[in-house]
Design a protein around this motif. Structure first.
Motif, PDB file in Angstrom:
ATOM      1  N   ASN A 187      -0.957   2.430  -1.939  1.00  0.00           N
ATOM      2  CA  ASN A 187      -2.280   1.936  -2.269  1.00  0.00           C
ATOM      3  C   ASN A 187      -2.443   1.646  -3.761  1.00  0.00           C
ATOM      4  O   ASN A 187      -3.166   0.737  -4.144  1.00  0.00           O
ATOM      5  CB  ASN A 187      -3.333   2.950  -1.814  1.00  0.00           C
ATOM      6  CG  ASN A 187      -4.699   2.335  -1.810  1.00  0.00           C
ATOM      7  OD1 ASN A 187      -4.881   1.254  -1.299  1.00  0.00           O
ATOM      8  ND2 ASN A 187      -5.632   2.986  -2.437  1.00  0.00           N
ATOM      9  N   THR A 188      -1.756   2.420  -4.602  1.00  0.00           N
ATOM     10  CA  THR A 188      -1.791   2.127  -6.033  1.00  0.00           C
ATOM     11  C   THR A 188      -1.145   0.769  -6.280  1.00  0.00           C
ATOM     12  O   THR A 188      -1.631  -0.030  -7.085  1.00  0.00           O
ATOM     13  CB  THR A 188      -1.066   3.223  -6.837  1.00  0.00           C
ATOM     14  OG1 THR A 188      -1.524   4.495  -6.389  1.00  0.00           O
ATOM     15  CG2 THR A 188      -1.343   3.089  -8.313  1.00  0.00           C
ATOM     16  N   ALA A 224      -3.673  -6.365  -6.584  1.00  0.00           N
ATOM     17  CA  ALA A 224      -4.944  -7.054  -6.330  1.00  0.00           C
ATOM     18  C   ALA A 224      -5.634  -7.455  -7.627  1.00  0.00           C
ATOM     19  O   ALA A 224      -6.106  -8.588  -7.761  1.00  0.00           O
ATOM     20  CB  ALA A 224      -5.860  -6.176  -5.479  1.00  0.00           C
ATOM     21  N   TRP A 225      -5.713  -6.534  -8.619  1.00  0.00           N
ATOM     22  CA  TRP A 225      -6.405  -6.971  -9.848  1.00  0.00           C
ATOM     23  C   TRP A 225      -5.526  -7.859 -10.712  1.00  0.00           C
ATOM     24  O   TRP A 225      -6.023  -8.710 -11.449  1.00  0.00           O
ATOM     25  CB  TRP A 225      -7.078  -5.831 -10.607  1.00  0.00           C
ATOM     26  CG  TRP A 225      -6.254  -4.684 -11.127  1.00  0.00           C
ATOM     27  CD1 TRP A 225      -6.228  -3.419 -10.599  1.00  0.00           C
ATOM     28  CD2 TRP A 225      -5.398  -4.646 -12.275  1.00  0.00           C
ATOM     29  NE1 TRP A 225      -5.389  -2.613 -11.340  1.00  0.00           N
ATOM     30  CE2 TRP A 225      -4.869  -3.333 -12.368  1.00  0.00           C
ATOM     31  CE3 TRP A 225      -5.009  -5.575 -13.227  1.00  0.00           C
ATOM     32  CZ2 TRP A 225      -3.985  -2.935 -13.378  1.00  0.00           C
ATOM     33  CZ3 TRP A 225      -4.123  -5.187 -14.229  1.00  0.00           C
ATOM     34  CH2 TRP A 225      -3.619  -3.877 -14.294  1.00  0.00           C
ATOM     35  N   LEU A 259     -12.342  -8.074  -2.531  1.00  0.00           N
ATOM     36  CA  LEU A 259     -12.423  -7.129  -1.413  1.00  0.00           C
ATOM     37  C   LEU A 259     -11.220  -6.187  -1.418  1.00  0.00           C
ATOM     38  O   LEU A 259     -11.357  -4.988  -1.167  1.00  0.00           O
ATOM     39  CB  LEU A 259     -12.506  -7.878  -0.077  1.00  0.00           C
ATOM     40  CG  LEU A 259     -13.752  -8.751   0.126  1.00  0.00           C
ATOM     41  CD1 LEU A 259     -13.673  -9.461   1.475  1.00  0.00           C
ATOM     42  CD2 LEU A 259     -15.015  -7.919   0.045  1.00  0.00           C
ATOM     43  N   LEU A 260     -10.038  -6.755  -1.720  1.00  0.00           N
ATOM     44  CA  LEU A 260      -8.831  -5.912  -1.799  1.00  0.00           C
ATOM     45  C   LEU A 260      -8.942  -4.907  -2.942  1.00  0.00           C
ATOM     46  O   LEU A 260      -8.556  -3.747  -2.807  1.00  0.00           O
ATOM     47  CB  LEU A 260      -7.591  -6.785  -2.011  1.00  0.00           C
ATOM     48  CG  LEU A 260      -7.029  -7.530  -0.813  1.00  0.00           C
ATOM     49  CD1 LEU A 260      -5.766  -8.288  -1.233  1.00  0.00           C
ATOM     50  CD2 LEU A 260      -6.690  -6.564   0.313  1.00  0.00           C
ATOM     51  N   ILE A 261      -9.487  -5.381  -4.077  1.00  0.00           N
ATOM     52  CA  ILE A 261      -9.650  -4.478  -5.231  1.00  0.00           C
ATOM     53  C   ILE A 261     -10.601  -3.338  -4.861  1.00  0.00           C
ATOM     54  O   ILE A 261     -10.328  -2.161  -5.123  1.00  0.00           O
ATOM     55  CB  ILE A 261     -10.205  -5.240  -6.457  1.00  0.00           C
ATOM     56  CG1 ILE A 261      -9.252  -6.350  -6.898  1.00  0.00           C
ATOM     57  CG2 ILE A 261     -10.456  -4.273  -7.610  1.00  0.00           C
ATOM     58  CD1 ILE A 261      -9.797  -7.201  -8.045  1.00  0.00           C
ATOM     59  N   LEU A 262     -11.721  -3.703  -4.234  1.00  0.00           N
ATOM     60  CA  LEU A 262     -12.730  -2.689  -3.885  1.00  0.00           C
ATOM     61  C   LEU A 262     -12.197  -1.725  -2.830  1.00  0.00           C
ATOM     62  O   LEU A 262     -12.412  -0.514  -2.911  1.00  0.00           O
ATOM     63  CB  LEU A 262     -14.005  -3.374  -3.375  1.00  0.00           C
ATOM     64  CG  LEU A 262     -14.817  -4.092  -4.459  1.00  0.00           C
ATOM     65  CD1 LEU A 262     -15.888  -4.964  -3.826  1.00  0.00           C
ATOM     66  CD2 LEU A 262     -15.439  -3.093  -5.420  1.00  0.00           C
ATOM     67  N   TYR A 263     -11.472  -2.267  -1.853  1.00  0.00           N
ATOM     68  CA  TYR A 263     -10.923  -1.412  -0.806  1.00  0.00           C
ATOM     69  C   TYR A 263      -9.917  -0.417  -1.390  1.00  0.00           C
ATOM     70  O   TYR A 263     -10.002   0.791  -1.158  1.00  0.00           O
ATOM     71  CB  TYR A 263     -10.264  -2.267   0.290  1.00  0.00           C
ATOM     72  CG  TYR A 263      -9.381  -1.457   1.192  1.00  0.00           C
ATOM     73  CD1 TYR A 263      -9.939  -0.638   2.171  1.00  0.00           C
ATOM     74  CD2 TYR A 263      -8.005  -1.452   1.035  1.00  0.00           C
ATOM     75  CE1 TYR A 263      -9.127   0.152   2.978  1.00  0.00           C
ATOM     76  CE2 TYR A 263      -7.193  -0.670   1.829  1.00  0.00           C
ATOM     77  CZ  TYR A 263      -7.758   0.128   2.793  1.00  0.00           C
ATOM     78  OH  TYR A 263      -6.965   0.922   3.575  1.00  0.00           O
TER      79      TYR A 263
END
Ligand code: HEM
Length: 123
Positions: A4-5, A11-12, A46-50
């Motif tokens: 996830n990291t 993502a960012w 959305l990927l960043i927030l998730y």
């Protein structure tokens, strides 16, 4: 470093690339292409927030750094807001300086807390 990291950083990282492309396309007078890239950028948010939300969840169990993790998350949301603000002002032909300044400040806080203060790979 957890999966996830990796997702978070990818993502960012992707967000900055898409943001830069959208800005450049708009400056080149290609408003339509700029808009399409911005839509992809919004999906990437959305990927960043998730991934960020999932990372922050780790701190809620029992961590002395919960406060810093929350500030990190808020600063991250501020980075997203600053990108949106800058693109919106650009599209309206308004001065973008305030957007850029916010982006730099929010990004500095995010990177310092993310890489400098929080344990990262540990999670
Ligand atoms: C464009 C916006 C963002 C940027 C540039 C960014 C940047 C970073 C960086 C550099 C790290 C450290 C990664 C590592 O040490 O391996 C990180 C981790 C993290 N981010 Fe973000 N982030 C952003 C958005 C968000 C959002 C929106 C949230 C919350 C909703 C969030 C929550 C977190 C959390 C909780 C961590 C884990 C910190 C740790 O355990 O080291 N981030 N982020």
């Amino acid at each position: 470093m957890t999966l996830n990291t990796h997702l978070h950083i990818t993502a960012w990282g992707l967000a900055f690339i898409l943001f830069a492309i959208s800005v450049v396309l708009h400056k080149q007078g290609n408003a339509k292409a700029s808009k399409i890239v911005q839509m992809i950028l919004r999906l990437d948010y959305l990927l960043i927030l998730y991934s960020g939300g999932d990372l922050i969840a780790n701190y809620f169990s029992d961590s002395p750094k919960l406060g810093e993790a929350i500030v990190k998350g808020l600063a991250g949301i501020w980075v997203i807001a600053a990108m949106e603000m800058t693109l919106a002002k650009l599209k309206k032909g308004k001065p973008t300086k305030s957007g850029w300044i916010q982006l730099v400040i929010a990004l500095l806080i995010t990177l310092i807390l993310g890489f400098g203060r929080l344990p990262g790979g540990l999670m």
